[in-house]
Write a protein that holds these residues in place. Structure first.
Motif, short mmCIF file in Angstrom:
data_model
loop_
_atom_site.label_atom_id
_atom_site.label_comp_id
_atom_site.label_asym_id
_atom_site.label_seq_id
_atom_site.Cartn_x
_atom_site.Cartn_y
_atom_site.Cartn_z
N TYR A 84 5.44 48.37 66.52
CA TYR A 84 5.55 48.92 65.03
C TYR A 84 4.48 48.42 64.07
O TYR A 84 4.29 47.30 63.89
N GLU A 85 3.75 49.34 63.50
CA GLU A 85 2.65 49.01 62.47
C GLU A 85 2.48 49.73 61.51
O GLU A 85 2.98 51.02 61.19
N ASP A 86 1.93 49.21 60.43
CA ASP A 86 1.42 49.70 59.11
C ASP A 86 -0.08 49.97 59.13
O ASP A 86 -0.73 48.81 59.18
N PHE A 87 -0.76 51.02 59.04
CA PHE A 87 -2.05 51.32 59.04
C PHE A 87 -2.74 50.42 58.01
O PHE A 87 -4.11 50.40 57.96
N ASN A 93 -4.16 45.13 62.18
CA ASN A 93 -5.42 45.28 62.79
C ASN A 93 -5.61 44.09 63.73
O ASN A 93 -6.45 44.39 64.75
N ALA A 94 -5.46 42.94 63.26
CA ALA A 94 -5.62 41.82 63.82
C ALA A 94 -5.16 41.79 65.38
O ALA A 94 -5.72 41.33 66.41
N THR A 214 5.27 43.89 59.80
CA THR A 214 4.71 44.55 60.59
C THR A 214 3.39 43.41 61.08
O THR A 214 2.98 42.80 60.14
N PRO A 215 2.99 43.56 62.19
CA PRO A 215 3.28 44.32 63.22
C PRO A 215 4.66 43.75 63.91
O PRO A 215 5.01 42.44 63.81
N SER A 216 5.53 44.48 64.56
CA SER A 216 6.65 44.11 65.22
C SER A 216 6.54 44.47 66.75
O SER A 216 6.43 45.79 66.71
#
Length: 246
Positions: A84-87, A93-94, A214-216
């Motif tokens: 699960y990510e937010d741009f 990003n890491a 995030t990230p999860s």
């Protein structure tokens, strides 16, 4: 006719007139009350519609989305890895820079099905442009044209800093062209926000599943973190996949 009788008739007419006037007042009052109730009812329905989210726009779910329409998958391996990510999320990003190559190799080795869930929890850090939502929606448009992975990577390669306006739609479209998304369909979806409501719903599902940041990362449904709630390393991710595979 005697004076007494005339007086009684006059009094009777006055009573009838008074009753008729009172009846007219009651009728006006009744319909005024009905009108007020209707106005309040309509206002309440509009307010409920706004609170319940009915004003979010038309929901268009990408036909290629999986997991209740919330994710885009690559690979067909037996172990499922959900990201699960937010741009706009620096930690996302890491994690991508750290573990992205490992995840791709696990897909290539047919060990995992990798599912990316774009969410939008950082809109507040884009100065009102809703960059997280727009980027997630653009990634859905890319997925619909078979280019999610490529677009996913180029978004991170050009990730804007938090507390900036993010990338505008023209830049999102330009980045799409750099990975082969040259169709008018993609550009139109970005400009018109075709998948923005989908991004909102995907984010709500993320929250309903108990995730808060995030990230999860989850391996076969089990959340994976490093020591002291740090990002999982590529080695830890590989170990978790091997353990889940049995």
């Amino acid at each position: 006719m005697t004076k007494t009788k005339r007086d009684r008739n006059i009094k009777a007419r006055e009573i009838v007139q008074h009753q008729r006037a009172a009846e007219r007042r009651r009728t006006v009052t009744l319909w005024t009350s009905v009108a007020v109730v209707l106005v309040l009812f309509i206002a309440g329905m509009v307010g409920w519609s706004m609170v319940s989210g009915d004003d979010k726009g038309t929901l268009t779910t990408p036909t290629v989305a999986v997991d209740e329409g919330t994710a885009f998958a690559t690979g067909t391996g037996p172990v499922t890895v959900d990201v699960y990510e937010d741009f706009m999320c620096p930690a996302c990003n890491a994690f991508e820079q750290s573990a992205g190559a490992t995840m791709k190799q696990l897909v290539t080795d047919n060990k995992i099905t990798l599912r990316f869930h774009p969410v939008a929890i950082l809109d507040r850090f884009s100065n009102g442009t809703e960059y997280s939502t727009r980027a997630a929606a653009a990634s859905a448009a890319a997925a619909q044209e078979g280019k999610f992975s490529e677009y996913h990577d180029v978004l991170y390669a050009n990730q804007p800093a938090e507390n900036t306006t993010g990338l505008d739609n023209a830049k999102l479209i330009e980045l799409g062209k750099s990975v082969g998304l040259t169709s008018e369909t993609f550009a139109k979806a970005v400009n018109e926000g075709t998948y923005k409501t989908w991004a909102v719903q995907a984010t709500e599902k993320f929250s309903e599943r108990g995730f808060t940041g995030t990230p999860s990362i989850a391996v076969n449904g089990e959340k994976l973190t490093g020591p002291n709630d740090t990002l999982p390393t590529p080695e830890l991710l590989t170990q978790a996949v091997e353990k889940a595979a049995g």
